[in-house]
Design a protein around this motif. Sequence first.
Motif, PDB file in Angstrom:
ATOM      1  N   PHE A 172       0.983  -1.415   0.106  1.00  0.00           N
ATOM      2  CA  PHE A 172       0.204   0.042  -0.018  1.00  0.00           C
ATOM      3  C   PHE A 172       0.885   1.293  -0.051  1.00  0.00           C
ATOM      4  O   PHE A 172       0.588   2.303   0.635  1.00  0.00           O
ATOM      5  CB  PHE A 172      -0.882  -0.164   1.044  1.00  0.00           C
ATOM      6  CG  PHE A 172      -0.306  -0.168   2.477  1.00  0.00           C
ATOM      7  CD1 PHE A 172       0.114  -1.250   3.236  1.00  0.00           C
ATOM      8  CD2 PHE A 172      -0.208   0.991   3.502  1.00  0.00           C
ATOM      9  CE1 PHE A 172       0.552  -1.519   4.379  1.00  0.00           C
ATOM     10  CE2 PHE A 172       0.136   1.123   4.439  1.00  0.00           C
ATOM     11  CZ  PHE A 172       0.695  -0.425   5.122  1.00  0.00           C
ATOM     12  N   CYS A 280       9.964  -5.365   9.517  1.00  0.00           N
ATOM     13  CA  CYS A 280       9.798  -3.673   8.977  1.00  0.00           C
ATOM     14  C   CYS A 280      11.158  -3.101   8.531  1.00  0.00           C
ATOM     15  O   CYS A 280      11.972  -3.034   9.530  1.00  0.00           O
ATOM     16  CB  CYS A 280       8.910  -2.904  10.170  1.00  0.00           C
ATOM     17  SG  CYS A 280       8.540  -1.528   9.642  1.00  0.00           S
ATOM     18  N   PRO A 281      11.143  -2.481   7.553  1.00  0.00           N
ATOM     19  CA  PRO A 281      12.314  -1.783   6.938  1.00  0.00           C
ATOM     20  C   PRO A 281      12.608  -0.542   7.870  1.00  0.00           C
ATOM     21  O   PRO A 281      13.731   0.285   7.610  1.00  0.00           O
ATOM     22  CB  PRO A 281      12.083  -1.654   5.409  1.00  0.00           C
ATOM     23  CG  PRO A 281      10.483  -1.413   5.552  1.00  0.00           C
ATOM     24  CD  PRO A 281       9.982  -2.418   6.377  1.00  0.00           C
ATOM     25  N   TRP A 332       3.245  -0.009  18.960  1.00  0.00           N
ATOM     26  CA  TRP A 332       3.553  -0.426  17.846  1.00  0.00           C
ATOM     27  C   TRP A 332       3.060   0.191  16.722  1.00  0.00           C
ATOM     28  O   TRP A 332       3.566   1.090  15.957  1.00  0.00           O
ATOM     29  CB  TRP A 332       3.812  -2.224  17.275  1.00  0.00           C
ATOM     30  CG  TRP A 332       4.066  -2.351  15.965  1.00  0.00           C
ATOM     31  CD1 TRP A 332       5.444  -2.340  15.488  1.00  0.00           C
ATOM     32  CD2 TRP A 332       3.174  -2.750  14.844  1.00  0.00           C
ATOM     33  NE1 TRP A 332       5.553  -2.628  14.294  1.00  0.00           N
ATOM     34  CE2 TRP A 332       4.181  -2.817  13.668  1.00  0.00           C
ATOM     35  CE3 TRP A 332       2.025  -2.703  14.720  1.00  0.00           C
ATOM     36  CZ2 TRP A 332       3.727  -3.076  12.384  1.00  0.00           C
ATOM     37  CZ3 TRP A 332       1.514  -3.041  13.440  1.00  0.00           C
ATOM     38  CH2 TRP A 332       2.465  -3.200  12.410  1.00  0.00           C
ATOM     39  N   LYS A 336       4.405   3.453  14.418  1.00  0.00           N
ATOM     40  CA  LYS A 336       4.248   3.517  13.368  1.00  0.00           C
ATOM     41  C   LYS A 336       3.610   4.757  12.641  1.00  0.00           C
ATOM     42  O   LYS A 336       4.176   5.342  11.418  1.00  0.00           O
ATOM     43  CB  LYS A 336       3.892   2.183  12.602  1.00  0.00           C
ATOM     44  CG  LYS A 336       4.570   1.110  12.804  1.00  0.00           C
ATOM     45  CD  LYS A 336       5.686   0.835  11.946  1.00  0.00           C
ATOM     46  CE  LYS A 336       7.023   1.096  12.502  1.00  0.00           C
ATOM     47  NZ  LYS A 336       8.192   0.731  12.043  1.00  0.00           N
ATOM     48  N   CYS A 349       5.843   4.311   8.617  1.00  0.00           N
ATOM     49  CA  CYS A 349       5.245   3.514   7.778  1.00  0.00           C
ATOM     50  C   CYS A 349       5.532   3.622   6.270  1.00  0.00           C
ATOM     51  O   CYS A 349       4.888   4.871   6.009  1.00  0.00           O
ATOM     52  CB  CYS A 349       4.025   2.898   8.122  1.00  0.00           C
ATOM     53  SG  CYS A 349       3.271   1.718   7.075  1.00  0.00           S
ATOM     54  N   VAL A 350       5.878   2.793   5.544  1.00  0.00           N
ATOM     55  CA  VAL A 350       6.197   3.186   3.871  1.00  0.00           C
ATOM     56  C   VAL A 350       4.997   2.380   3.150  1.00  0.00           C
ATOM     57  O   VAL A 350       5.323   2.390   1.946  1.00  0.00           O
ATOM     58  CB  VAL A 350       7.632   3.128   3.650  1.00  0.00           C
ATOM     59  CG1 VAL A 350       8.465   4.132   4.085  1.00  0.00           C
ATOM     60  CG2 VAL A 350       8.147   1.641   3.662  1.00  0.00           C
ATOM     61  N   GLY A 351       4.432   1.473   3.866  1.00  0.00           N
ATOM     62  CA  GLY A 351       3.500   0.654   3.021  1.00  0.00           C
ATOM     63  C   GLY A 351       3.828  -0.641   2.362  1.00  0.00           C
ATOM     64  O   GLY A 351       3.287  -0.796   1.164  1.00  0.00           O
ATOM     65  N   CYS A 352       4.943  -1.115   2.851  1.00  0.00           N
ATOM     66  CA  CYS A 352       5.751  -2.285   1.989  1.00  0.00           C
ATOM     67  C   CYS A 352       4.964  -3.358   2.220  1.00  0.00           C
ATOM     68  O   CYS A 352       5.178  -4.635   1.355  1.00  0.00           O
ATOM     69  CB  CYS A 352       7.242  -2.325   2.553  1.00  0.00           C
ATOM     70  SG  CYS A 352       7.292  -3.003   4.132  1.00  0.00           S
ATOM     71  N   GLY A 353       3.936  -3.631   3.250  1.00  0.00           N
ATOM     72  CA  GLY A 353       3.348  -4.627   3.488  1.00  0.00           C
ATOM     73  C   GLY A 353       3.796  -5.840   4.275  1.00  0.00           C
ATOM     74  O   GLY A 353       3.234  -6.888   4.401  1.00  0.00           O
ATOM     75  N   ARG A 354       5.273  -5.682   4.587  1.00  0.00           N
ATOM     76  CA  ARG A 354       5.819  -6.971   5.272  1.00  0.00           C
ATOM     77  C   ARG A 354       5.110  -7.213   6.403  1.00  0.00           C
ATOM     78  O   ARG A 354       4.918  -8.549   6.789  1.00  0.00           O
ATOM     79  CB  ARG A 354       7.336  -6.581   5.269  1.00  0.00           C
ATOM     80  CG  ARG A 354       8.262  -6.555   4.148  1.00  0.00           C
ATOM     81  CD  ARG A 354       9.457  -6.509   4.370  1.00  0.00           C
ATOM     82  NE  ARG A 354      10.707  -6.298   3.580  1.00  0.00           N
ATOM     83  CZ  ARG A 354      10.947  -5.241   2.597  1.00  0.00           C
ATOM     84  NH1 ARG A 354      10.335  -3.973   2.956  1.00  0.00           N
ATOM     85  NH2 ARG A 354      11.614  -5.251   1.827  1.00  0.00           N
ATOM     86  N   CYS A 355       4.804  -6.488   7.389  1.00  0.00           N
ATOM     87  CA  CYS A 355       4.304  -6.603   8.531  1.00  0.00           C
ATOM     88  C   CYS A 355       3.071  -7.566   8.550  1.00  0.00           C
ATOM     89  O   CYS A 355       2.620  -8.524   9.346  1.00  0.00           O
ATOM     90  CB  CYS A 355       3.950  -5.467   9.588  1.00  0.00           C
ATOM     91  SG  CYS A 355       3.059  -4.445   8.678  1.00  0.00           S
ATOM     92  N   ILE A 365      -2.243  -3.856   9.751  1.00  0.00           N
ATOM     93  CA  ILE A 365      -2.284  -2.651  10.098  1.00  0.00           C
ATOM     94  C   ILE A 365      -3.334  -1.877   9.168  1.00  0.00           C
ATOM     95  O   ILE A 365      -3.843  -0.885   9.908  1.00  0.00           O
ATOM     96  CB  ILE A 365      -0.891  -2.118   9.869  1.00  0.00           C
ATOM     97  CG1 ILE A 365      -0.619  -0.688  10.687  1.00  0.00           C
ATOM     98  CG2 ILE A 365      -0.457  -1.973   8.281  1.00  0.00           C
ATOM     99  CD1 ILE A 365       0.762  -0.415  10.804  1.00  0.00           C
TER     100      ILE A 365
HETATM  101  S1  SF4 Z   1       3.815  -1.773   5.795  1.00  0.00           S
HETATM  102 FE1  SF4 Z   1       4.427  -2.667   7.908  1.00  0.00          FE
HETATM  103  S2  SF4 Z   1       6.599  -3.414   7.798  1.00  0.00           S
HETATM  104 FE2  SF4 Z   1       6.152  -1.957   5.961  1.00  0.00          FE
HETATM  105  S3  SF4 Z   1       6.674  -0.041   6.390  1.00  0.00           S
HETATM  106 FE3  SF4 Z   1       4.723  -0.303   7.365  1.00  0.00          FE
HETATM  107  S4  SF4 Z   1       4.768  -0.858   9.333  1.00  0.00           S
HETATM  108 FE4  SF4 Z   1       6.634  -1.493   8.322  1.00  0.00          FE
END
Ligand code: SF4
Lengths: 383, 259
Positions: A172, A280-281, A332, A336, A349-355, A365
């Motif tokens: 996202f 999370c990066p 948490w 973020k 949060c950069v929206g990478c979706g890893r979490c 999230i």
């Molecule tokens: S999407 Fe999740 S893992 Fe990715 S930057 Fe946001 S909080 Fe961190």
Amino acid sequence: MPEAQVPASQGSIMDREGLQALLDVLTSRGFGVVGPRVRDEAVVYEPIRNVADLPEGWTDRQDGGRYRLERREDRALFGYAVGPHSWKQFLFPSRQRLWQARRTETGLEFLEEPSRDERWAFLGVRACELCAIAIQDRVFLGGVHRDRSYAERRQRVFVVAVQCAEPSGTCFCVSMQAGPKATCGFDLALTELLHAGSHRFLVEAGSRVGQEVLAAIPHRPANEDERRAAEKVTALAAARMGRTLETRGIRELLQSHPEHPRWEEVASRCLSCGNCTMVCPTCFCSTVEDHSDLSGKHTERMRLWDSCFTLGFSYLHGGSVRKEIRSRYRQWMTHKLSTWFDQFGSSGCVGCGRCITWCPVGIDITEEARAMRSSLPEETAHV
Amino acid sequence: MPTSPRPRLAVWKFASCDGCQLSFLDCEDELLSLAGEVEIGYFLEASGRTLPGPYDLSLVEGSITTPEDTQRIREVRRLSKRLVTIGACATAGGIQALRNFARIEDFVSSVYASPEYIQTLERSTPIAAHVPVDFELRGCPIHPLQLLEVISAFLAGRSPAIPTYSVCIECKRAGNPCVLVSRGVACLGPVTQAGCGAICPGYARGCYGCYGPMESPNTPSLARAWRALGSSRRDLLRAFRTFNAGAEAFRRESEANAD
Ligand code: SF4
Ligand code: SF4
Ligand code: SF4
Ligand code: SF4
């Protein structure tokens, strides 16, 4: 580390051999190239030497708590989104010795860790990851106390970005204004162009050293059609985000509802395992452990990745402040999306979706933010 | 009696397989330096020579399963300034705590030819259920490096750096792609205490829970995730009922999945 931006290039075109030439040039300039490769059923970031090491013809399917590699119909080398690894493992290693001390006849002798001369070239950095690196730069280098080892590693990195073509089901970055198109923070940026049997890359240089490296590999200027094709890649990706997150008023929304019942609800699912923070990066927290040996004559201090989901994280005199999982998840998510602004002037949060993907129980999230917002009256939800 | 400048160490065994004592002997390189720092007063697995108590540090392996054990552990406690329990038997009752879920007479009569000679307790219990314990070192078996850390900490008078968070944290630090997420393999890592270095996920296997429950185990949520991956209630019962079957959180989850 990209210095002052150079004027936007018109773009150059290289083919697969050009990509191999890029790897060779970087290696000959003394960089250890790390990039995506398939290991243990996932795309991870590890040392690579050849184009053949890249995950050719692979893509990923991602959802909450689920990641699967699948075959593509083409030979794309970058046809997937981000996996379990992030570049922070190179810039901020998960386990690192900070110093050692020896007992001598006269007292204590402290031994600093020697400077390291490793130079990484990151191949395949996505837009959200560039934003995450910029966020960690602010964390580790921005304040009064600079992190020396981070600075040493960071300043030597050569960044080859790759424009995203295949967002995953949990991406996202559009909502977080972090992608999918990388516009700065790279030395070179590649857009993979695949059609009608041709396989090329549009290359843009983002720094002087990027221009130098580009000059050393076979390429030609891009034409108008190729530039348009490259624009289309990220435009299509932007339209295919797996998730969205409404960020309007999110900062106040989270800070003003510490007792919202949703925290209790998510705590019934959350394992407090810490996976979300590890992948999370942008998460930067660490703990230190001191280990003296049996003789008591030697000790070392280790720094390890830590997580706000552990009890030790909030341990003060007399016990942990955040005993319940509810308060740990709240910490948490609030950090973020909300208190990060207070601390570092941006979202964490950069929206990478890893979490979302790497949470064993698929806690999302974006879903948590939506649930909290939708349960509140309109005006509070949009403060 | 001349007092020794070196702390006196004792290693005691109750109901156990000796595996944790073997982990101790596996610290080969460090054993020599250990011998320089402590005086081994009682360690039958390593030497027949014994010195009288009191002992500055006692390491206790095994669980309490007989009426004599309940007396002997009190004596050990009385002789020990510091008492550290090592391994799943001593900290949770061990695999022999499976008896806690059945009738002991049934086991005794089906295993022994002359059950009348067997004197045993109904339940296998950890040492801490009988005497105060200064530190519990988990694992089946314990990790040699963690044991050295505990002994070094004792000698330095500091607290040992033995984390109580999940195996996942070690797993991620090691860079393993999660087997639960990427392969759909049932893994106990999220509810299990770290310490092993996430060995099993490193070999594409799920965690077996050797180090017992982590500090805040949400076993019902993990159980739901396992069910979604296709595990049966019986799979869950068996997963939670192994070496740490007697540990509170694992006991509750296995009972929740018993028929
Ligand atoms: S999407 Fe999740 S893992 Fe990715 S930057 Fe946001 S909080 Fe961190
Ligand atoms: S979310 Fe938690 S682990 Fe991540 S940076 Fe914030 S406090 Fe640290
Ligand atoms: S949100 Fe998911 S990954 Fe994060 S601690 Fe909870 S269960 Fe683990
Ligand atoms: S493989 Fe197991 S221990 Fe490792 S992160 Fe996944 S659930 Fe946790």
